[in-house]
Write an enzyme that holds these catalytic residues in place. Structure first.
Site, PDB file in Angstrom:
ATOM      1  N   TYR A 101       0.995  -1.363  -0.242  1.00 34.41           N
ATOM      2  CA  TYR A 101       0.005   0.107  -0.036  1.00 34.41           C
ATOM      3  C   TYR A 101       0.508   1.669   0.072  1.00 34.41           C
ATOM      4  O   TYR A 101       0.464   2.766  -0.164  1.00 34.41           O
ATOM      5  CB  TYR A 101      -1.178  -0.062   1.220  1.00 34.41           C
ATOM      6  CG  TYR A 101      -1.722  -0.517   0.738  1.00 34.41           C
ATOM      7  CD1 TYR A 101      -3.235  -0.059   0.133  1.00 34.41           C
ATOM      8  CD2 TYR A 101      -2.136  -2.111   0.932  1.00 34.41           C
ATOM      9  CE1 TYR A 101      -4.524  -1.066  -0.009  1.00 34.41           C
ATOM     10  CE2 TYR A 101      -3.584  -2.837   0.946  1.00 34.41           C
ATOM     11  CZ  TYR A 101      -3.994  -2.032   0.153  1.00 34.41           C
ATOM     12  OH  TYR A 101      -5.422  -3.223   0.023  1.00 34.41           O
ATOM     13  N   ASN A 146     -12.094   5.950  -6.339  1.00 28.65           N
ATOM     14  CA  ASN A 146     -10.896   5.848  -6.438  1.00 28.65           C
ATOM     15  C   ASN A 146      -9.896   5.995  -5.142  1.00 28.65           C
ATOM     16  O   ASN A 146     -10.521   7.239  -4.161  1.00 28.65           O
ATOM     17  CB  ASN A 146     -10.518   6.547  -7.446  1.00 28.65           C
ATOM     18  CG  ASN A 146     -10.283   6.415  -8.707  1.00 28.65           C
ATOM     19  OD1 ASN A 146     -10.773   5.074  -9.076  1.00 28.65           O
ATOM     20  ND2 ASN A 146     -10.409   7.285  -9.709  1.00 28.65           N
ATOM     21  N   ASP A 166      -6.879   7.460  -4.702  1.00 29.44           N
ATOM     22  CA  ASP A 166      -6.266   7.621  -5.422  1.00 29.44           C
ATOM     23  C   ASP A 166      -5.866   9.330  -4.268  1.00 29.44           C
ATOM     24  O   ASP A 166      -4.653  10.279  -5.002  1.00 29.44           O
ATOM     25  CB  ASP A 166      -5.443   7.629  -6.704  1.00 29.44           C
ATOM     26  CG  ASP A 166      -7.050   8.399  -7.719  1.00 29.44           C
ATOM     27  OD1 ASP A 166      -7.470   9.406  -7.383  1.00 29.44           O
ATOM     28  OD2 ASP A 166      -6.637   7.514  -8.987  1.00 29.44           O
ATOM     29  N   HIS A 196     -14.094   4.073  -1.297  1.00 30.22           N
ATOM     30  CA  HIS A 196     -13.634   3.422  -0.827  1.00 30.22           C
ATOM     31  C   HIS A 196     -12.005   3.213   0.145  1.00 30.22           C
ATOM     32  O   HIS A 196     -11.648   2.877  -0.230  1.00 30.22           O
ATOM     33  CB  HIS A 196     -13.200   2.745  -2.409  1.00 30.22           C
ATOM     34  CG  HIS A 196     -14.289   1.699  -2.607  1.00 30.22           C
ATOM     35  ND1 HIS A 196     -14.277   0.988  -4.273  1.00 30.22           N
ATOM     36  CD2 HIS A 196     -15.693   1.275  -2.231  1.00 30.22           C
ATOM     37  CE1 HIS A 196     -15.064   1.208  -4.078  1.00 30.22           C
ATOM     38  NE2 HIS A 196     -16.001   0.673  -3.104  1.00 30.22           N
ATOM     39  N   CYS A 219      -4.539   4.359  13.574  1.00 30.40           N
ATOM     40  CA  CYS A 219      -3.725   2.948  14.291  1.00 30.40           C
ATOM     41  C   CYS A 219      -5.182   2.101  14.541  1.00 30.40           C
ATOM     42  O   CYS A 219      -6.300   2.516  14.769  1.00 30.40           O
ATOM     43  CB  CYS A 219      -3.772   3.785  15.498  1.00 30.40           C
ATOM     44  SG  CYS A 219      -2.796   3.199  16.655  1.00 30.40           S
ATOM     45  N   GLU A 223     -15.419   1.925 -23.072  1.00 36.04           N
ATOM     46  CA  GLU A 223     -16.036   0.633 -23.699  1.00 36.04           C
ATOM     47  C   GLU A 223     -16.854  -0.189 -22.919  1.00 36.04           C
ATOM     48  O   GLU A 223     -17.905   0.552 -21.766  1.00 36.04           O
ATOM     49  CB  GLU A 223     -14.741  -0.762 -22.519  1.00 36.04           C
ATOM     50  CG  GLU A 223     -13.206  -0.380 -22.911  1.00 36.04           C
ATOM     51  CD  GLU A 223     -13.087  -1.227 -23.712  1.00 36.04           C
ATOM     52  OE1 GLU A 223     -13.701  -1.896 -24.271  1.00 36.04           O
ATOM     53  OE2 GLU A 223     -11.568  -1.492 -24.050  1.00 36.04           O
TER      54      GLU A 223
HETATM   55  N1  APR Z   1     -11.520   6.825 -19.524  1.00 38.19           N
HETATM   56  C1  APR Z   1     -12.462   6.352 -18.839  1.00 38.19           C
HETATM   57  N2  APR Z   1     -12.685   5.327 -18.415  1.00 38.19           N
HETATM   58  C2  APR Z   1     -11.622   4.425 -18.694  1.00 38.19           C
HETATM   59  C3  APR Z   1     -10.395   4.970 -19.180  1.00 38.19           C
HETATM   60  C4  APR Z   1     -10.404   6.199 -19.905  1.00 38.19           C
HETATM   61  N3  APR Z   1      -9.194   6.689 -20.424  1.00 38.19           N
HETATM   62  N4  APR Z   1      -9.779   3.784 -19.780  1.00 38.19           N
HETATM   63  C5  APR Z   1     -10.210   3.041 -18.786  1.00 38.19           C
HETATM   64  N5  APR Z   1     -11.720   3.134 -18.472  1.00 38.19           N
HETATM   65  C6  APR Z   1     -12.369   2.228 -17.897  1.00 38.19           C
HETATM   66  C7  APR Z   1     -12.343   1.300 -18.772  1.00 38.19           C
HETATM   67  O1  APR Z   1     -12.949   1.084 -19.737  1.00 38.19           O
HETATM   68  C8  APR Z   1     -13.476   0.152 -17.250  1.00 38.19           C
HETATM   69  O2  APR Z   1     -14.994   0.301 -17.652  1.00 38.19           O
HETATM   70  O3  APR Z   1     -12.703   2.214 -16.748  1.00 38.19           O
HETATM   71  C9  APR Z   1     -13.216   0.837 -16.027  1.00 38.19           C
HETATM   72  C10 APR Z   1     -12.218   0.586 -15.028  1.00 38.19           C
HETATM   73  O4  APR Z   1     -12.801   0.295 -14.341  1.00 38.19           O
HETATM   74  P1  APR Z   1     -12.857  -1.061 -12.779  1.00 38.19           P
HETATM   75  O5  APR Z   1     -11.035  -1.023 -13.466  1.00 38.19           O
HETATM   76  O6  APR Z   1     -13.384  -1.851 -12.674  1.00 38.19           O
HETATM   77  O7  APR Z   1     -12.507   0.492 -11.696  1.00 38.19           O
HETATM   78  P2  APR Z   1     -13.286  -0.055 -11.016  1.00 38.19           P
HETATM   79  O8  APR Z   1     -15.201   0.515 -11.980  1.00 38.19           O
HETATM   80  O9  APR Z   1     -13.019   1.530 -10.477  1.00 38.19           O
HETATM   81  O10 APR Z   1     -13.546  -0.640 -10.130  1.00 38.19           O
HETATM   82  C11 APR Z   1     -14.516  -0.589  -8.732  1.00 38.19           C
HETATM   83  O11 APR Z   1     -13.725  -2.135  -7.764  1.00 38.19           O
HETATM   84  O12 APR Z   1     -10.683  -3.337  -7.849  1.00 38.19           O
HETATM   85  C12 APR Z   1     -12.491  -2.631  -7.162  1.00 38.19           C
HETATM   86  O13 APR Z   1     -11.700  -0.929  -5.162  1.00 38.19           O
HETATM   87  C13 APR Z   1     -11.979  -1.660  -6.279  1.00 38.19           C
HETATM   88  O14 APR Z   1     -12.286   1.124  -6.758  1.00 38.19           O
HETATM   89  C14 APR Z   1     -12.175  -0.440  -7.187  1.00 38.19           C
HETATM   90  C15 APR Z   1     -14.102  -1.335  -7.724  1.00 38.19           C
END
Ligand code: APR
Length: 259
Positions: free
Chosen positions: A71, A110, A112, A127, A135, A223
């Site tokens: 982390y 996110n 971040d 999240h 702590c 996507e």
């Molecule tokens: N702009 C917009 N969307 C994008 C881009 C971009 N440049 N690049 C990728 N994506 C899209 C992908 O197509 C996908 O649908 O972002 C999405 C990311 O999906 P995940 O990686 O599954 O992320 P997320 O939806 O935030 O996941 C939710 O799951 O992994 C756990 O706790 C983690 O907070 C996270 C949660």
């Protein structure tokens, strides 16, 4: 792309007259800031590890050194990253809406911290965040930690160990944050789902709450997702490219990504 231009213009029109906006974001909004997604983070040094085995309270109890090292490595990557035009446009959207008395809430999955660094104010980090650790004994939180941490695991000044303030698998999401988000969705006239695969609940269900209350649903994602067939407007583009255009179109003069 003609189709995308028409969809972006439609999104701008909806945004320009919205009275209450909820924006939900996921890992995709940080893609152009080169933040490795949860799964992408499992590369190089960490390639042989299963993320689900690093992101649980049991993993931390079993191997606090490895979990805190992982982390802290991710915390360093986030500290080095900079917000991209997508983050800036969401921040500009909030300022423009608030200036004319509309409601705005950003719910991000996110950890971040880039939305806050871009100037977003009304944000729920549902999240958690990598920037703050707490702590294990007292729950006291610390945000001004040295980068990197001096030790793994890192003792807390209060006597326990420091763990990141992120929600691990098997842990509950912050109740107050979920309640606030659901209430805002119930009042929303416009809902954006940006850069999220729309598969992780409860956030994946927020669009349906908003749609049930009569909100229009806009998706920005290169996507297809399970939400796509139910969205009123689908913009198949990267958020860093599409969002500044949507915001600039809705609020001419706000200059989308400018602050
Ligand atoms: N702009 C917009 N969307 C994008 C881009 C971009 N440049 N690049 C990728 N994506 C899209 C992908 O197509 C996908 O649908 O972002 C999405 C990311 O999906 P995940 O990686 O599954 O992320 P997320 O939806 O935030 O996941 C939710 O799951 O992994 C756990 O706790 C983690 O907070 C996270 C949660």
């Amino acid at each position: 792309m003609e189709g995308d231009r028409a969809h972006i213009e439609e999104a701008s029109r909806l945004l320009a007259r919205a009275r209450s906006v909820v924006v939900v974001t996921g890992a995709g909004v940080s893609a152009e800031s080169r933040i490795p997604t949860f799964r992408d983070a499992m590369t190089g040094l960490w390639a042989s590890f299963d993320p689900q085995r690093l992101a649980t309270p049991e993993a931390f109890a079993r191997d606090p050194e490895m979990v805190s090292r992982w982390y802290d490595w991710r915390r360093q990557k986030c500290a080095e990253a900079i917000p991209n035009p997508g983050h800036e446009a969401i921040s500009a959207m909030e300022r423009a809406l608030v200036a004319r008395g509309a409601d705005f809430l950003l719910v991000t999955q996110n950890v971040d911290g880039l939305h806050r660094r871009a100037g977003s104010r009304n944000v729920i980090e549902i999240h958690g965040t990598l920037a703050t650790w707490r702590c294990t004994r007292t729950g006291e939180e610390y945000s001004e930690l040295p980068v990197p941490l001096p030790a793994y695991p890192c003792p807390s000044p209060a006597g326990g160990l420091l763990r990141p303030c992120v929600v691990w698998f098997g842990e509950a999401l912050p109740e107050a944050g979920v309640r606030r988000a659901v209430e805002a969705c119930g009042r929303a006239t416009l809902f954006f789902s940006i850069g999220t695969s729309a598969q992780v609940y409860p956030v994946a269900g927020f669009a349906d709450v908003a749609a049930g209350a009569g909100a229009k649903i806009i998706e920005v994602n290169p996507e297809e997702t399970p939400l796509s067939p139910r969205a009123d407007v689908v913009i198949r583009a990267c958020s860093a490219a599409a969002l500044p255009q949507i915001v600039a179109g809705a609020f001419p003069g706000s200059a989308g990504a400018d602050r």
